[in-house]
Design a protein around this motif. Structure first.
Motif, PDB file in Angstrom:
ATOM      1  N   GLU A  56     -21.287  -6.153 -32.130  1.00  0.00           N
ATOM      2  CA  GLU A  56     -21.104  -5.531 -30.826  1.00  0.00           C
ATOM      3  C   GLU A  56     -20.822  -6.574 -29.739  1.00  0.00           C
ATOM      4  O   GLU A  56     -19.937  -6.389 -28.886  1.00  0.00           O
ATOM      5  CB  GLU A  56     -22.350  -4.716 -30.449  1.00  0.00           C
ATOM      6  CG  GLU A  56     -22.583  -3.497 -31.313  1.00  0.00           C
ATOM      7  CD  GLU A  56     -23.140  -3.819 -32.704  1.00  0.00           C
ATOM      8  OE1 GLU A  56     -23.070  -2.942 -33.589  1.00  0.00           O
ATOM      9  OE2 GLU A  56     -23.642  -4.957 -32.903  1.00  0.00           O
ATOM     10  N   GLU A  57     -21.570  -7.685 -29.763  1.00  0.00           N
ATOM     11  CA  GLU A  57     -21.314  -8.744 -28.778  1.00  0.00           C
ATOM     12  C   GLU A  57     -19.922  -9.330 -28.984  1.00  0.00           C
ATOM     13  O   GLU A  57     -19.186  -9.583 -28.022  1.00  0.00           O
ATOM     14  CB  GLU A  57     -22.364  -9.849 -28.889  1.00  0.00           C
ATOM     15  CG  GLU A  57     -22.155 -10.952 -27.855  1.00  0.00           C
ATOM     16  CD  GLU A  57     -23.057 -12.153 -28.055  1.00  0.00           C
ATOM     17  OE1 GLU A  57     -23.141 -12.970 -27.107  1.00  0.00           O
ATOM     18  OE2 GLU A  57     -23.658 -12.301 -29.132  1.00  0.00           O
ATOM     19  N   HIS A  58     -19.567  -9.548 -30.236  1.00  0.00           N
ATOM     20  CA  HIS A  58     -18.238 -10.083 -30.538  1.00  0.00           C
ATOM     21  C   HIS A  58     -17.138  -9.213 -29.930  1.00  0.00           C
ATOM     22  O   HIS A  58     -16.221  -9.697 -29.265  1.00  0.00           O
ATOM     23  CB  HIS A  58     -18.029 -10.172 -32.056  1.00  0.00           C
ATOM     24  CG  HIS A  58     -16.604 -10.405 -32.459  1.00  0.00           C
ATOM     25  ND1 HIS A  58     -15.686  -9.367 -32.576  1.00  0.00           N
ATOM     26  CD2 HIS A  58     -15.914 -11.528 -32.742  1.00  0.00           C
ATOM     27  CE1 HIS A  58     -14.509  -9.858 -32.913  1.00  0.00           C
ATOM     28  NE2 HIS A  58     -14.620 -11.159 -33.025  1.00  0.00           N
ATOM     29  N   ASP A  59     -17.234  -7.902 -30.168  1.00  0.00           N
ATOM     30  CA  ASP A  59     -16.166  -7.018 -29.714  1.00  0.00           C
ATOM     31  C   ASP A  59     -16.066  -6.971 -28.195  1.00  0.00           C
ATOM     32  O   ASP A  59     -14.963  -6.859 -27.641  1.00  0.00           O
ATOM     33  CB  ASP A  59     -16.371  -5.611 -30.288  1.00  0.00           C
ATOM     34  CG  ASP A  59     -16.036  -5.544 -31.768  1.00  0.00           C
ATOM     35  OD1 ASP A  59     -15.584  -6.565 -32.327  1.00  0.00           O
ATOM     36  OD2 ASP A  59     -16.234  -4.469 -32.373  1.00  0.00           O
ATOM     37  N   TRP A  60     -17.208  -7.075 -27.504  1.00  0.00           N
ATOM     38  CA  TRP A  60     -17.163  -7.083 -26.046  1.00  0.00           C
ATOM     39  C   TRP A  60     -16.516  -8.373 -25.541  1.00  0.00           C
ATOM     40  O   TRP A  60     -15.634  -8.351 -24.667  1.00  0.00           O
ATOM     41  CB  TRP A  60     -18.551  -6.924 -25.443  1.00  0.00           C
ATOM     42  CG  TRP A  60     -18.605  -7.289 -23.993  1.00  0.00           C
ATOM     43  CD1 TRP A  60     -19.371  -8.233 -23.398  1.00  0.00           C
ATOM     44  CD2 TRP A  60     -17.800  -6.728 -22.935  1.00  0.00           C
ATOM     45  NE1 TRP A  60     -19.098  -8.313 -22.051  1.00  0.00           N
ATOM     46  CE2 TRP A  60     -18.147  -7.395 -21.735  1.00  0.00           C
ATOM     47  CE3 TRP A  60     -16.821  -5.741 -22.894  1.00  0.00           C
ATOM     48  CZ2 TRP A  60     -17.555  -7.103 -20.520  1.00  0.00           C
ATOM     49  CZ3 TRP A  60     -16.225  -5.445 -21.664  1.00  0.00           C
ATOM     50  CH2 TRP A  60     -16.600  -6.114 -20.502  1.00  0.00           C
ATOM     51  N   ILE A  61     -16.921  -9.507 -26.111  1.00  0.00           N
ATOM     52  CA  ILE A  61     -16.339 -10.782 -25.687  1.00  0.00           C
ATOM     53  C   ILE A  61     -14.839 -10.813 -25.962  1.00  0.00           C
ATOM     54  O   ILE A  61     -14.038 -11.311 -25.162  1.00  0.00           O
ATOM     55  CB  ILE A  61     -17.034 -11.959 -26.401  1.00  0.00           C
ATOM     56  CG1 ILE A  61     -18.498 -12.074 -25.948  1.00  0.00           C
ATOM     57  CG2 ILE A  61     -16.296 -13.265 -26.124  1.00  0.00           C
ATOM     58  CD1 ILE A  61     -18.689 -12.435 -24.506  1.00  0.00           C
ATOM     59  N   MET A  62     -14.421 -10.228 -27.088  1.00  0.00           N
ATOM     60  CA  MET A  62     -13.003 -10.242 -27.444  1.00  0.00           C
ATOM     61  C   MET A  62     -12.148  -9.379 -26.511  1.00  0.00           C
ATOM     62  O   MET A  62     -10.944  -9.578 -26.408  1.00  0.00           O
ATOM     63  CB  MET A  62     -12.806  -9.785 -28.884  1.00  0.00           C
ATOM     64  CG  MET A  62     -13.242 -10.787 -29.939  1.00  0.00           C
ATOM     65  SD  MET A  62     -12.498 -12.416 -29.733  1.00  0.00           S
ATOM     66  CE  MET A  62     -13.967 -13.382 -29.316  1.00  0.00           C
ATOM     67  N   VAL A  63     -12.773  -8.429 -25.836  1.00  0.00           N
ATOM     68  CA  VAL A  63     -12.041  -7.665 -24.827  1.00  0.00           C
ATOM     69  C   VAL A  63     -11.462  -8.625 -23.787  1.00  0.00           C
ATOM     70  O   VAL A  63     -10.311  -8.492 -23.355  1.00  0.00           O
ATOM     71  CB  VAL A  63     -12.966  -6.629 -24.143  1.00  0.00           C
ATOM     72  CG1 VAL A  63     -12.300  -6.044 -22.907  1.00  0.00           C
ATOM     73  CG2 VAL A  63     -13.314  -5.517 -25.124  1.00  0.00           C
ATOM     74  N   ILE A  64     -12.266  -9.633 -23.426  1.00  0.00           N
ATOM     75  CA  ILE A  64     -11.840 -10.603 -22.419  1.00  0.00           C
ATOM     76  C   ILE A  64     -11.040 -11.735 -23.045  1.00  0.00           C
ATOM     77  O   ILE A  64      -9.962 -12.102 -22.566  1.00  0.00           O
ATOM     78  CB  ILE A  64     -13.072 -11.183 -21.680  1.00  0.00           C
ATOM     79  CG1 ILE A  64     -13.930 -10.039 -21.112  1.00  0.00           C
ATOM     80  CG2 ILE A  64     -12.636 -12.153 -20.597  1.00  0.00           C
ATOM     81  CD1 ILE A  64     -13.173  -9.096 -20.201  1.00  0.00           C
ATOM     82  N   VAL A  65     -11.574 -12.301 -24.129  1.00  0.00           N
ATOM     83  CA  VAL A  65     -10.960 -13.476 -24.748  1.00  0.00           C
ATOM     84  C   VAL A  65      -9.592 -13.169 -25.334  1.00  0.00           C
ATOM     85  O   VAL A  65      -8.679 -13.993 -25.268  1.00  0.00           O
ATOM     86  CB  VAL A  65     -11.897 -14.041 -25.844  1.00  0.00           C
ATOM     87  CG1 VAL A  65     -11.213 -15.123 -26.659  1.00  0.00           C
ATOM     88  CG2 VAL A  65     -13.169 -14.586 -25.212  1.00  0.00           C
ATOM     89  N   GLN A  66      -9.431 -11.965 -25.885  1.00  0.00           N
ATOM     90  CA  GLN A  66      -8.176 -11.628 -26.547  1.00  0.00           C
ATOM     91  C   GLN A  66      -7.345 -10.588 -25.790  1.00  0.00           C
ATOM     92  O   GLN A  66      -6.219 -10.856 -25.377  1.00  0.00           O
ATOM     93  CB  GLN A  66      -8.455 -11.101 -27.961  1.00  0.00           C
ATOM     94  CG  GLN A  66      -8.702 -12.193 -28.980  1.00  0.00           C
ATOM     95  CD  GLN A  66      -8.567 -11.669 -30.398  1.00  0.00           C
ATOM     96  OE1 GLN A  66      -8.992 -10.557 -30.702  1.00  0.00           O
ATOM     97  NE2 GLN A  66      -7.993 -12.465 -31.266  1.00  0.00           N
ATOM     98  N   ALA A  67      -7.902  -9.409 -25.613  1.00  0.00           N
ATOM     99  CA  ALA A  67      -7.093  -8.273 -25.163  1.00  0.00           C
ATOM    100  C   ALA A  67      -6.512  -8.474 -23.764  1.00  0.00           C
ATOM    101  O   ALA A  67      -5.297  -8.360 -23.563  1.00  0.00           O
ATOM    102  CB  ALA A  67      -7.917  -6.989 -25.211  1.00  0.00           C
ATOM    103  N   THR A  68      -7.356  -8.759 -22.772  1.00  0.00           N
ATOM    104  CA  THR A  68      -6.846  -8.907 -21.410  1.00  0.00           C
ATOM    105  C   THR A  68      -5.991 -10.159 -21.270  1.00  0.00           C
ATOM    106  O   THR A  68      -5.013 -10.180 -20.513  1.00  0.00           O
ATOM    107  CB  THR A  68      -8.000  -8.950 -20.385  1.00  0.00           C
ATOM    108  OG1 THR A  68      -8.902 -10.012 -20.732  1.00  0.00           O
ATOM    109  CG2 THR A  68      -8.752  -7.635 -20.372  1.00  0.00           C
ATOM    110  N   ARG A  69      -6.343 -11.212 -22.013  1.00  0.00           N
ATOM    111  CA  ARG A  69      -5.544 -12.436 -21.975  1.00  0.00           C
ATOM    112  C   ARG A  69      -4.143 -12.181 -22.543  1.00  0.00           C
ATOM    113  O   ARG A  69      -3.137 -12.623 -21.984  1.00  0.00           O
ATOM    114  CB  ARG A  69      -6.252 -13.529 -22.778  1.00  0.00           C
ATOM    115  CG  ARG A  69      -5.497 -14.844 -22.861  1.00  0.00           C
ATOM    116  CD  ARG A  69      -6.328 -15.881 -23.600  1.00  0.00           C
ATOM    117  NE  ARG A  69      -6.661 -15.426 -24.939  1.00  0.00           N
ATOM    118  CZ  ARG A  69      -5.899 -15.651 -26.011  1.00  0.00           C
ATOM    119  NH1 ARG A  69      -4.741 -16.290 -25.890  1.00  0.00           N
ATOM    120  NH2 ARG A  69      -6.263 -15.231 -27.202  1.00  0.00           N
ATOM    121  N   HIS A  70      -4.084 -11.466 -23.670  1.00  0.00           N
ATOM    122  CA  HIS A  70      -2.782 -11.129 -24.250  1.00  0.00           C
ATOM    123  C   HIS A  70      -1.955 -10.299 -23.266  1.00  0.00           C
ATOM    124  O   HIS A  70      -0.755 -10.542 -23.093  1.00  0.00           O
ATOM    125  CB  HIS A  70      -2.975 -10.336 -25.556  1.00  0.00           C
ATOM    126  CG  HIS A  70      -3.047 -11.209 -26.770  1.00  0.00           C
ATOM    127  ND1 HIS A  70      -4.006 -12.188 -26.925  1.00  0.00           N
ATOM    128  CD2 HIS A  70      -2.285 -11.253 -27.896  1.00  0.00           C
ATOM    129  CE1 HIS A  70      -3.828 -12.789 -28.094  1.00  0.00           C
ATOM    130  NE2 HIS A  70      -2.789 -12.251 -28.689  1.00  0.00           N
TER     131      HIS A  70
END
Length: 348
Positions: free
Chosen positions: A222-236
């Motif tokens: 769950e923590e991973h997926d929340w962090i990836m929202v910022i690290v991956q999705a919005t950055r992309h």
């Protein structure tokens, strides 16, 4: 002329570091971490920031040494990589095979052999597109022995880990390599680890990845997926948007680079790397979860609000937004800026 001199100096420095680390290894220095620590004071005296020596220079030198030591006493594992003909799956298959493990690949055309490829495996690693991951987990689980370790390496973790736990009674773990398939080794890279069940069954794999110079970060799915929202999705999305804008405006990229700042060149390089990837991979990363879609919408709304202030030439409001955000970053982070060192290095 100066960039060429820097390149030659860097090469000599790396050779010296490699020689020093070889001597340390031959003298019986026991751990990988101690070898890194032994180099740190020297580089610190030279003014090299920690992130550079820890994640690039020293790690590159140590990768060769760790490969020699870690592959001497390998207990071969039977490994099947589902999706092992894809770029990331192929990377893992090649790395594990080179280390002395028996690696097989299962692709779309190989399911008739699944009882052998999966049923006799010590480890099954799933490396398939995001939209296929859950279905592949369910399908593969039918063939697995209770002792088979099952892991996935996709960029979302909550649903895949939950699915693996539901359909497989044996060891389960979620992994997310935080790098693209174009790299040549694990050296200096990060791999996120989401424990699921019977973690001990994966220790040899985690030790192998760490021995190659990767940093392991443990967290919940769950923590991973929340962090990836910022690290991956919005950055992309942000870089995707910039690339689309540049293309729509028919910007002469080469001409712009000829009179650009170092930071602009960095940004263009990053956008270039994004658009060198598979279109479906980039889009799937943005659309992978509803949470990601909602965050991207919020980011787009932020762009819109700021653009309206620019259109109104509301200088005071823009300064206020800047200062509020400036305060946020000062409070949240006291780490040195990696980009400052990179820009200083490549523009000197």
């Amino acid at each position: 002329m100066i960039p060429e001199k820097l390149k030659l100096t860097d090469e000599r420095l790396i050779e010296l570091l490699r020689d020093r680390l070889t001597i340390l290894t031959e003298s019986g220095l026991p751990t990988f971490e101690e070898q890194i620590s032994s180099v740190a004071p020297l580089l610190a005296q030279l003014g090299v920031p920690e992130f550079v020596w820890k994640n690039t220079m020293a790690m590159s030198c140590l990768a060769v040494l760790s490969a020699r030591s870690s592959e001497k006493n390998v207990t071969p594992q039977k490994i099947t990589v589902i999706g092992g003909r894809g770029r990331m799956g192929k990377f893992f298959a090649q790395q594990l095979s080179a280390a002395g493990h028996n690696v097989s690949v299962l692709g779309n055309q190989d399911w008739e052999y699944a009882d052998i490829l999966l049923g006799e495996a010590d480890l099954v690693l799933i490396s398939v597109p995001i939209e296929c991951t859950v279905d592949v987990i369910q399908r593969a689980a039918e063939y697995l022995a209770p002792t088979t370790a099952l892991a996935d390496i996709t960029s979302i973790k909550t649903e895949p880990v939950q699915t693996m736990l539901k359909y497989h009674i044996g060891p389960v773990m979620g992994l997310h390599p935080m790098f693209g398939p174009s790299i040549k080794s694990f050296s200096g890279q990060k791999v996120v680890v989401c424990p699921g069940r019977q973690d001990d069954s994966f220790q040899w794999l985690l030790q192998f990845i760490a021995s190659k110079g990767a940093e392991l970060i443990v967290c919940t799915p769950e923590e991973h997926d929340w962090i990836m929202v910022i690290v991956q999705a919005t950055r992309h999305f942000s870089r995707f948007s910039l690339g689309v804008f540049l293309a729509a405006e028919k910007i002469d990229i080469d001409r712009s680079l000829s009179m650009s700042s170092p930071s602009y060149r960095q940004e263009i390089d990053i956008v270039n790397r994004l658009f060198a990837q598979s279109p479906s991979l980039c889009v799937d990363i943005m659309l992978a979860t509803e949470e990601r879609c909602q965050a991207i919408e919020k980011l787009a709304n932020t762009y819109s609000r700021l653009a309206q202030l620019v259109a109104k030439k509301d200088r005071a409001a823009l300064i206020q937004k800047f200062e509020t955000t400036q305060s946020f970053f000062k409070q949240k982070s006291d780490r040195p800026l990696e980009s400052d060192y990179a820009i200083a290095t490549f523009s000197s």
